[in-house]
Design a protein around this motif. Structure first.
Motif, PDB file in Angstrom:
ATOM      1  N   GLU A   6      33.660  38.273  40.721  1.00 39.50           N
ATOM      2  CA  GLU A   6      34.005  37.038  41.429  1.00 39.50           C
ATOM      3  C   GLU A   6      33.344  35.842  40.758  1.00 39.50           C
ATOM      4  OE1 GLU A   6      35.980  36.551  44.148  1.00 39.50           O
ATOM      5  OE2 GLU A   6      36.616  38.633  43.949  1.00 39.50           O
ATOM      6  N   GLU A   9      34.978  35.186  37.169  1.00 36.20           N
ATOM      7  CA  GLU A   9      36.322  34.604  37.208  1.00 36.20           C
ATOM      8  C   GLU A   9      36.305  33.188  37.762  1.00 36.20           C
ATOM      9  OE1 GLU A   9      38.597  37.451  39.371  1.00 36.20           O
ATOM     10  OE2 GLU A   9      38.190  39.049  37.914  1.00 36.20           O
ATOM     11  N   PHE A  10      35.419  32.915  38.707  1.00 30.32           N
ATOM     12  CA  PHE A  10      35.332  31.560  39.253  1.00 30.32           C
ATOM     13  C   PHE A  10      34.828  30.584  38.192  1.00 30.32           C
ATOM     14  CE2 PHE A  10      32.765  28.274  41.498  1.00 30.32           C
ATOM     15  CZ  PHE A  10      33.830  27.605  42.107  1.00 30.32           C
ATOM     16  N   SER A  13      37.387  30.037  35.444  1.00 32.35           N
ATOM     17  CA  SER A  13      38.520  29.229  35.895  1.00 32.35           C
ATOM     18  C   SER A  13      38.141  27.759  36.018  1.00 32.35           C
ATOM     19  CB  SER A  13      39.052  29.754  37.232  1.00 32.35           C
ATOM     20  OG  SER A  13      38.132  29.529  38.296  1.00 32.35           O
ATOM     21  N   ARG A  14      36.922  27.461  36.474  1.00 34.00           N
ATOM     22  CA  ARG A  14      36.504  26.056  36.588  1.00 34.00           C
ATOM     23  C   ARG A  14      36.276  25.446  35.207  1.00 34.00           C
ATOM     24  NH1 ARG A  14      38.958  25.550  40.915  1.00 34.00           N
ATOM     25  NH2 ARG A  14      39.663  27.584  40.191  1.00 34.00           N
ATOM     26  N   GLU A  82      33.930  23.556  45.970  1.00 34.98           N
ATOM     27  CA  GLU A  82      33.610  24.435  44.838  1.00 34.98           C
ATOM     28  C   GLU A  82      32.109  24.614  44.688  1.00 34.98           C
ATOM     29  OE1 GLU A  82      37.437  23.378  41.965  1.00 34.98           O
ATOM     30  OE2 GLU A  82      35.687  22.061  42.020  1.00 34.98           O
ATOM     31  N   HIS A  85      30.949  26.965  47.277  1.00 35.69           N
ATOM     32  CA  HIS A  85      31.367  28.325  46.922  1.00 35.69           C
ATOM     33  C   HIS A  85      30.426  28.926  45.884  1.00 35.69           C
ATOM     34  CE1 HIS A  85      34.084  31.680  46.619  1.00 35.69           C
ATOM     35  NE2 HIS A  85      34.307  31.470  45.334  1.00 35.69           N
ATOM     36  N   ARG A 185      39.605  32.163  50.134  1.00 32.54           N
ATOM     37  CA  ARG A 185      38.733  32.415  48.976  1.00 32.54           C
ATOM     38  C   ARG A 185      37.335  31.902  49.249  1.00 32.54           C
ATOM     39  NH1 ARG A 185      38.213  35.703  44.783  1.00 32.54           N
ATOM     40  NH2 ARG A 185      40.319  35.391  43.981  1.00 32.54           N
ATOM     41  N   GLY A 189      33.738  34.194  49.653  1.00 32.19           N
ATOM     42  CA  GLY A 189      32.465  33.954  48.987  1.00 32.19           C
ATOM     43  C   GLY A 189      31.321  33.820  49.962  1.00 32.19           C
ATOM     44  N   HIS A 218      41.489  31.316  42.011  1.00 31.91           N
ATOM     45  CA  HIS A 218      40.097  31.092  42.436  1.00 31.91           C
ATOM     46  C   HIS A 218      39.851  29.665  42.935  1.00 31.91           C
ATOM     47  CE1 HIS A 218      38.000  34.880  41.388  1.00 31.91           C
ATOM     48  NE2 HIS A 218      39.061  35.029  40.619  1.00 31.91           N
ATOM     49  N   ASP A 219      40.882  29.032  43.483  1.00 31.90           N
ATOM     50  CA  ASP A 219      40.686  27.715  44.078  1.00 31.90           C
ATOM     51  C   ASP A 219      40.079  27.866  45.468  1.00 31.90           C
ATOM     52  OD1 ASP A 219      41.760  26.397  41.889  1.00 31.90           O
ATOM     53  OD2 ASP A 219      43.803  26.482  42.680  1.00 31.90           O
TER      54      ASP A 219
END
Length: 293
Positions: A6, A9-10, A13-14, A82, A85, A185, A189, A218-219
Motif C-alpha cells: 500500500e 503504490e501510494f 502514484s503520487r 493525501e 493518508h 481508500r 489506510g 490510490h486517490d
C-alpha cells in the motif's frame, strides 16, 4: 498485517503526478523515463538521501519521523487528504499487528437519532465504509433507491457499483464513483483491520471492473462537504449541498446534513419529497393500526 505494498503504490502514484516544472526543478533536456519526478528528485526536495527515500518508497515507513513524513508530503505536493493518508499508513506500519482500531459502528445512540429526527433537511449518519447507519425520515426518502436494495447494511459504494438503478440516481456518475473510491481508500489506510471494510473492497474489486480501475489509482479524499446532484424517482432532479460533521463521542461516524438553495427548484423538490414521505409514514401507521385492531 504488512502494508508495504500500500505504501509503495501510494508513493509511486503520487510521485508520478508531480512534474519537475511543478516542483520548481530545472531540467536540462533529454528524454525522461518517468512522467513525474525521479526518486532522486523527491529525495532532494525532501532533504533526505536517495537511499533513505528509496527505502520509504519500497514500503518501509516504520520508524519514519513526523518531520520526514512532512518533508516527503511537501516534496510530493500532497493535499490534506493525501497527507493524512500518508500518516495513517505510517501509523499502521509502526503499530504492526499490535493495535486494532474499533470497527466503524453500525448503529447510533438514541441521542444521535433524536438529533437526526429534529432536522428539517435530509440527514443521516454514515461510517467510513459508506454504510448508512441511521437517517431521519426525509433522509430515508431521499435515499429511497438505496433502501429499496435488499442488501444490508445499506451501503453507498455497493449501490453505486453493483445496483443497476444507480445510473438513474446519480447525475454526476463518474464523479460519484471517484469520490466513493477515494473515501474508501482513505478509510482503508486509517483502519486496515476492519474486516467489514476489507470484505466490501474485496467484493467490489471482484464484481466491478470500474471499481478495480479506480481503486488502483490510490486517490484519497476527505468527506466533509460538497454537492450532490441526484435524480430522485419521485421528485426529479436535486442539487444539494452537504456538510459532514464528525461525532467525537462515536469514533468513525459522521453526521451529514443536506440543504438546497432557498426558493430554488431543488428546494421545491425537497418540499414535495417531505410531503411524499409524510404520506408514506401515515399509510404505514394506518396499516399497523389495522393489523393490531
Amino acid at each position: 498485517m504488512d502494508n508495504r505494498s500500500e505504501v509503495r503504490e501510494f508513493l509511486v502514484s503520487r510521485r508520478g503526478k508531480v512534474t519537475p516544472e511543478q516542483a520548481g526543478l530545472v531540467t536540462h533536456g533529454g528524454r525522461r523515463r518517468v512522467s513525474g519526478l525521479r526518486r532522486g528528485e523527491v529525495a532532494e526536495l525532501a532533504g533526505v538521501s536517495v537511499e533513505y527515500y528509496t527505502q520509504l518508497e519500497r514500503g518501509s515507513l516504520r520508524g519514519a519521523s513526523e518531520s520526514v513524513l512532512d518533508a516527503v508530503a511537501r516534496a510530493l505536493q500532497l493535499d490534506e487528504a493525501e497527507r493524512a493518508h500518508l500518516f495513517d499508513l505510517a501509523r499502521a506500519a509502526n503499530a504492526g499487528g499490535a493495535v486494532r482500531r474499533r470497527p466503524a459502528a453500525r448503529r447510533v445512540r438514541p441521542g444521535i437519532q433524536q438529533i437526526l429526527d429534529g432536522q428539517l433537511s435530509p440527514a443521516w449518519v454514515g461510517n467510513g465504509r459508506g454504510d448508512i447507519v441511521a437517517a431521519n425520515r426525509l433522509g430515508r426518502a431521499l435515499l429511497a433507491p438505496l433502501f429499496d436494495d435488499p442488501a444490508r447494511p445499506v451501503n453507498q459504494a455497493r449501490f453505486r457499483f453493483l445496483n443497476p438503478r444507480a445510473v438513474d440516481f446519480y447525475r454526476d456518475w463518474d464523479g460519484t464513483a471517484r469520490d466513493i473510491v477515494a473515501v474508501l481508500r482513505a478509510e482503508a489506510g486509517k483502519n486496515p483491520y476492519d474486516k467489514a471494510l476489507t470484505g466490501l473492497i474485496g467484493e467490489l474489486c471482484t464484481r466491478s471492473e470500474e471499481f478495480r480501475t479506480l481503486w488502483a489509482a490510490h486517490d484519497v479524499r476527505l468527506h466533509r462537504s460538497g454537492t450532490k446532484r441526484l435524480h430522485h424517482p419521485v421528485v426529479g432532479d436535486l442539487d444539494l449541498s452537504y456538510e459532514g460533521l464528525e461525532l467525537p463521542s462515536d469514533p468513525g461516524l459522521m453526521l451529514f446534513i443536506f440543504t438546497a438553495e432557498p426558493r430554488s427548484r431543488s428546494q421545491e423538490a425537497l418540499d414535495l419529497l417531505a410531503s411524499w414521505a409524510a404520506t408514506l409514514a401515515q399509510q404505514e401507521q394506518d396499516e399497523q393500526e389495522q393489523r393490531q385492531s
